[in-house]
Design a protein around this motif. Structure first.
Motif, PDB file in Angstrom:
ATOM      1  N   ILE A   1      13.307 102.294 -47.164  1.00 50.75           N
ATOM      2  CA  ILE A   1      12.956 103.648 -47.621  1.00 50.75           C
ATOM      3  C   ILE A   1      13.114 104.668 -46.499  1.00 50.75           C
ATOM      4  O   ILE A   1      13.665 105.760 -46.707  1.00 50.75           O
ATOM      5  N   THR A   2      12.649 104.337 -45.291  1.00 56.71           N
ATOM      6  CA  THR A   2      12.634 105.334 -44.216  1.00 56.71           C
ATOM      7  C   THR A   2      13.991 105.513 -43.544  1.00 56.71           C
ATOM      8  O   THR A   2      14.290 106.606 -43.061  1.00 56.71           O
ATOM      9  N   LEU A   3      14.824 104.462 -43.478  1.00 55.92           N
ATOM     10  CA  LEU A   3      16.129 104.603 -42.839  1.00 55.92           C
ATOM     11  C   LEU A   3      17.010 105.632 -43.537  1.00 55.92           C
ATOM     12  O   LEU A   3      17.605 106.489 -42.865  1.00 55.92           O
TER      13      LEU A   3
ATOM     14  N   ILE B   1       7.011 102.391 -61.390  1.00 54.34           N
ATOM     15  CA  ILE B   1       7.599 101.362 -60.525  1.00 54.34           C
ATOM     16  C   ILE B   1       6.978 101.424 -59.131  1.00 54.34           C
ATOM     17  O   ILE B   1       6.604 100.397 -58.548  1.00 54.34           O
ATOM     18  N   ILE B   2       6.864 102.646 -58.582  1.00 50.30           N
ATOM     19  CA  ILE B   2       6.308 102.798 -57.232  1.00 50.30           C
ATOM     20  C   ILE B   2       4.841 102.377 -57.198  1.00 50.30           C
ATOM     21  O   ILE B   2       4.394 101.703 -56.262  1.00 50.30           O
ATOM     22  N   ALA B   3       4.085 102.752 -58.240  1.00 54.17           N
ATOM     23  CA  ALA B   3       2.671 102.364 -58.292  1.00 54.17           C
ATOM     24  C   ALA B   3       2.527 100.848 -58.365  1.00 54.17           C
ATOM     25  O   ALA B   3       1.651 100.257 -57.709  1.00 54.17           O
ATOM     26  N   THR B   4       3.400 100.213 -59.138  1.00 54.04           N
ATOM     27  CA  THR B   4       3.363  98.750 -59.249  1.00 54.04           C
ATOM     28  C   THR B   4       3.740  98.101 -57.923  1.00 54.04           C
ATOM     29  O   THR B   4       3.127  97.113 -57.496  1.00 54.04           O
ATOM     30  N   LEU B   5       4.756  98.657 -57.253  1.00 51.98           N
ATOM     31  CA  LEU B   5       5.180  98.155 -55.952  1.00 51.98           C
ATOM     32  C   LEU B   5       4.024  98.183 -54.950  1.00 51.98           C
ATOM     33  O   LEU B   5       3.729  97.183 -54.290  1.00 51.98           O
ATOM     34  N   LEU B   6       3.372  99.336 -54.823  1.00 54.44           N
ATOM     35  CA  LEU B   6       2.266  99.472 -53.884  1.00 54.44           C
ATOM     36  C   LEU B   6       1.091  98.581 -54.274  1.00 54.44           C
ATOM     37  O   LEU B   6       0.429  97.983 -53.417  1.00 54.44           O
ATOM     38  N   GLY B   7       0.827  98.485 -55.583  1.00 54.60           N
ATOM     39  CA  GLY B   7      -0.281  97.657 -56.051  1.00 54.60           C
ATOM     40  C   GLY B   7      -0.075  96.177 -55.751  1.00 54.60           C
ATOM     41  O   GLY B   7      -0.991  95.490 -55.290  1.00 54.60           O
TER      42      GLY B   7
ATOM     43  N   GLY C   1       6.812  87.542 -53.600  1.00 53.93           N
ATOM     44  CA  GLY C   1       6.032  87.698 -54.823  1.00 53.93           C
ATOM     45  C   GLY C   1       6.101  89.104 -55.382  1.00 53.93           C
ATOM     46  O   GLY C   1       6.181  89.302 -56.606  1.00 53.93           O
ATOM     47  N   THR C   2       6.091  90.111 -54.493  1.00 59.61           N
ATOM     48  CA  THR C   2       6.200  91.501 -54.948  1.00 59.61           C
ATOM     49  C   THR C   2       7.556  91.746 -55.608  1.00 59.61           C
ATOM     50  O   THR C   2       7.638  92.356 -56.678  1.00 59.61           O
ATOM     51  N   GLY C   3       8.624  91.251 -54.988  1.00 62.93           N
ATOM     52  CA  GLY C   3       9.954  91.415 -55.571  1.00 62.93           C
ATOM     53  C   GLY C   3      10.075  90.719 -56.905  1.00 62.93           C
ATOM     54  O   GLY C   3      10.639  91.270 -57.870  1.00 62.93           O
ATOM     55  N   ALA C   4       9.544  89.495 -56.990  1.00 64.02           N
ATOM     56  CA  ALA C   4       9.609  88.748 -58.250  1.00 64.02           C
ATOM     57  C   ALA C   4       8.814  89.458 -59.348  1.00 64.02           C
ATOM     58  O   ALA C   4       9.244  89.516 -60.511  1.00 64.02           O
TER      59      ALA C   4
ATOM     60  N   ILE D   1      12.826 108.290 -53.604  1.00 65.24           N
ATOM     61  CA  ILE D   1      11.911 108.808 -52.581  1.00 65.24           C
ATOM     62  C   ILE D   1      12.647 109.726 -51.614  1.00 65.24           C
ATOM     63  O   ILE D   1      12.143 110.790 -51.226  1.00 65.24           O
ATOM     64  N   ALA D   2      13.871 109.324 -51.223  1.00 71.75           N
ATOM     65  CA  ALA D   2      14.654 110.161 -50.309  1.00 71.75           C
ATOM     66  C   ALA D   2      14.950 111.520 -50.922  1.00 71.75           C
ATOM     67  O   ALA D   2      14.854 112.562 -50.255  1.00 71.75           O
ATOM     68  N   THR D   3      15.306 111.525 -52.190  1.00 71.68           N
ATOM     69  CA  THR D   3      15.601 112.789 -52.880  1.00 71.68           C
ATOM     70  C   THR D   3      14.364 113.670 -52.956  1.00 71.68           C
ATOM     71  O   THR D   3      14.432 114.886 -52.737  1.00 71.68           O
ATOM     72  N   GLU D   4      13.208 113.058 -53.256  1.00 73.77           N
ATOM     73  CA  GLU D   4      11.971 113.818 -53.367  1.00 73.77           C
ATOM     74  C   GLU D   4      11.571 114.446 -52.029  1.00 73.77           C
ATOM     75  O   GLU D   4      11.209 115.632 -51.962  1.00 73.77           O
ATOM     76  N   ILE D   5      11.651 113.670 -50.964  1.00 72.86           N
ATOM     77  CA  ILE D   5      11.250 114.193 -49.663  1.00 72.86           C
ATOM     78  C   ILE D   5      12.221 115.274 -49.184  1.00 72.86           C
ATOM     79  O   ILE D   5      11.816 116.278 -48.583  1.00 72.86           O
TER      80      ILE D   5
END
Length: 433
Positions: A348-350, A4-10, A28-31, A307-311
């Protein structure tokens, strides 16, 4: 989750890199994410709901009014008044008239929420005047680039309004929180200019003649219209008389009065200002719709929580997290403008900052400062482009001249991370805590 994250960034890289408008790229990214990972979710209904939420948001109503006020002021003699009103007071202080850019930007920022508008308005008079008077060209352009970013930090701020809506935080509280950091950052710039000129007096040209106290007092009348505007906008908000939206209305009315009284604003100019403000608001509105839609989608997919859990599992201290986020945002600033950075990264950062013990108001000010840094980070830095148009200097020369002020901002970010009370002090005091 990795897919999912790779697709989001791509998708973000593909759509935004193609030159597509940021708002459409976010939609478009969300769709695309919904089509691939949640095909049963009604994407159009979700987009319609987010569009409605943005359009009817009462907090965002102040945004077009502050933008209109800035457009009107750009068509007045405010920049000339700043120069003539402040220069007699600065002729004998260390750094002399080099402080005009910082003080001018600080005062204009208090009635204008745009960094680029602050830089352009103050710079179109001060840059040429100071360079013609023998002031070091790099010192002038560097201080203008750094001080121009105060348009985002000193309230009212368009970026703070957008952050407040997305983070569901009080806009007035954010405005109050920006006052002390904004003034401290301006003082830091002036301290740097004073030290540089003390070490090398040739940077600030010949010693100007003394000015009598009477001449100084007479010069203050040129600042009268701007001080009236500041009192109307800032005073009405912090005095509890008006909400940010009502204060913005006051600002528009007073700026129109100033423009017509100075005979620099015509009905045609007012129409042009309104049209320019409408175009800016349409662009921001589309970006907000795309950001809210994408934020909702990745929230449903669980990306921010993952991402929050990982960091958090890395065991970083709060200060180290701030350093990592600072580097992250500076790198983003080399390829994106400030508004796009905020709307893309905030979901993500908040949560990371809140989990580290920082509150939403603190993170809002932190985010505004790092976005200011993005404004003077090549090749996309808007302030650098504005100054290049004003002076004709190369982008490389302007970037080198701006570097000391960039480093001052980076050091200030670390300072507020170690002493977060710098940001929370005034809001807590005004709330009675």
């Amino acid at each position: 989750m990795g897919k999912i994250i790779a697709t989001l960034l791509g998708l973000l890289t593909l759509l935004l890199g193609s030159g597509l408008w940021i708002g459409l790229g976010l939609i478009g990214t969300g769709a695309g994410l919904l089509a691939l990972f949640r095909p049963n979710m009604p994407g159009l209904k979700l987009l319609a709901q987010q569009t409605y939420n943005v359009v009817v948001s009462p907090e965002l109503l102040a945004l077009p009014l502050f933008i209109l006020m800035a457009e009107i002021l750009f068509r007045t003699k405010i920049s000339e008044a700043l120069f003539t009103g402040l220069s007699p007071w600065l002729r004998r202080v260390p750094g002399r008239l080099s402080h005009l850019t910082v003080l001018g930007c600080t005062m204009f920022a208090s009635v204008c929420g745009s960094s680029a508008a602050t830089t352009a308005t103050v710079g179109r008079i001060t840059a040429k005047e100071l360079i013609d008077r023998g002031y070091n060209r790099d010192l002038v352009t560097g201080s203008l680039a750094g001080a121009g970013t105060l348009g985002f930090l000193i309230p009212p701020s368009t970026i703070m309004i957008i952050y407040g809506v997305m983070a569901e935080e009080s806009i007035l509280r954010l405005f109050i929180a920006g006052i002390v950091p904004g003034l401290m950052l301006a003082a830091s710039y002036m301290g740097y200019l004073a030290i540089r000129s003390w070490l090398n007096p040739a940077l600030v040209g010949a010693t100007p003649p003394r000015t009598s106290f009477r001449e100084k007092m007479v010069a203050l009348k040129d600042l009268g219209p701007l001080l009236l505007l500041i009192a109307g906008v800032i005073g009405s908000m912090y005095g509890g008389i008006a909400s940010p939206t009502e204060a913005a209305t006051v600002g528009v009315v007073v700026s129109m009065i100033i423009g017509f009284a100075q005979r620099t604003l015509t009905l045609g100019g007012l129409l042009s200002a309104a049209r320019q403000a409408a175009e800016s608001c349409a662009m921001i509105g589309l970006i907000m719709i795309g950001a809210m839609f994408l934020s909702t989608v990745i929230g449903y997919l669980g990306v921010p929580r993952y991402i929050a859990t990982e960091i958090q599992s890395w065991g970083m201290s709060p200060l180290m997290l701030v350093v990592v986020l600072l580097i992250f945002y500076v790198l983003l600033g080399t390829v994106m403008e400030g508004l796009g950075i905020i709307v893309m990264t905030l979901p993500i950062t908040l949560p990371l900052a809140v989990a580290a013990g920082y509150d939403k108001v603190w993170f809002g000010i932190f985010l505004v400062i790092v976005v200011e840094m993005a404004q003077i980070t090549p090749p996309v830095g808007f302030n650098l482009t504005v100054i290049q148009r004003l002076t004709g200097d190369s982008m490389g020369r302007i970037t080198r001249a701006t570097m000391p002020f960039f480093l001052i901002m980076a050091a200030f970010v670390l300072l507020i991370a170690v002493f977060p009370g710098i940001i929370g002090f005034l809001p807590d005091l005004m709330r009675g805590n």
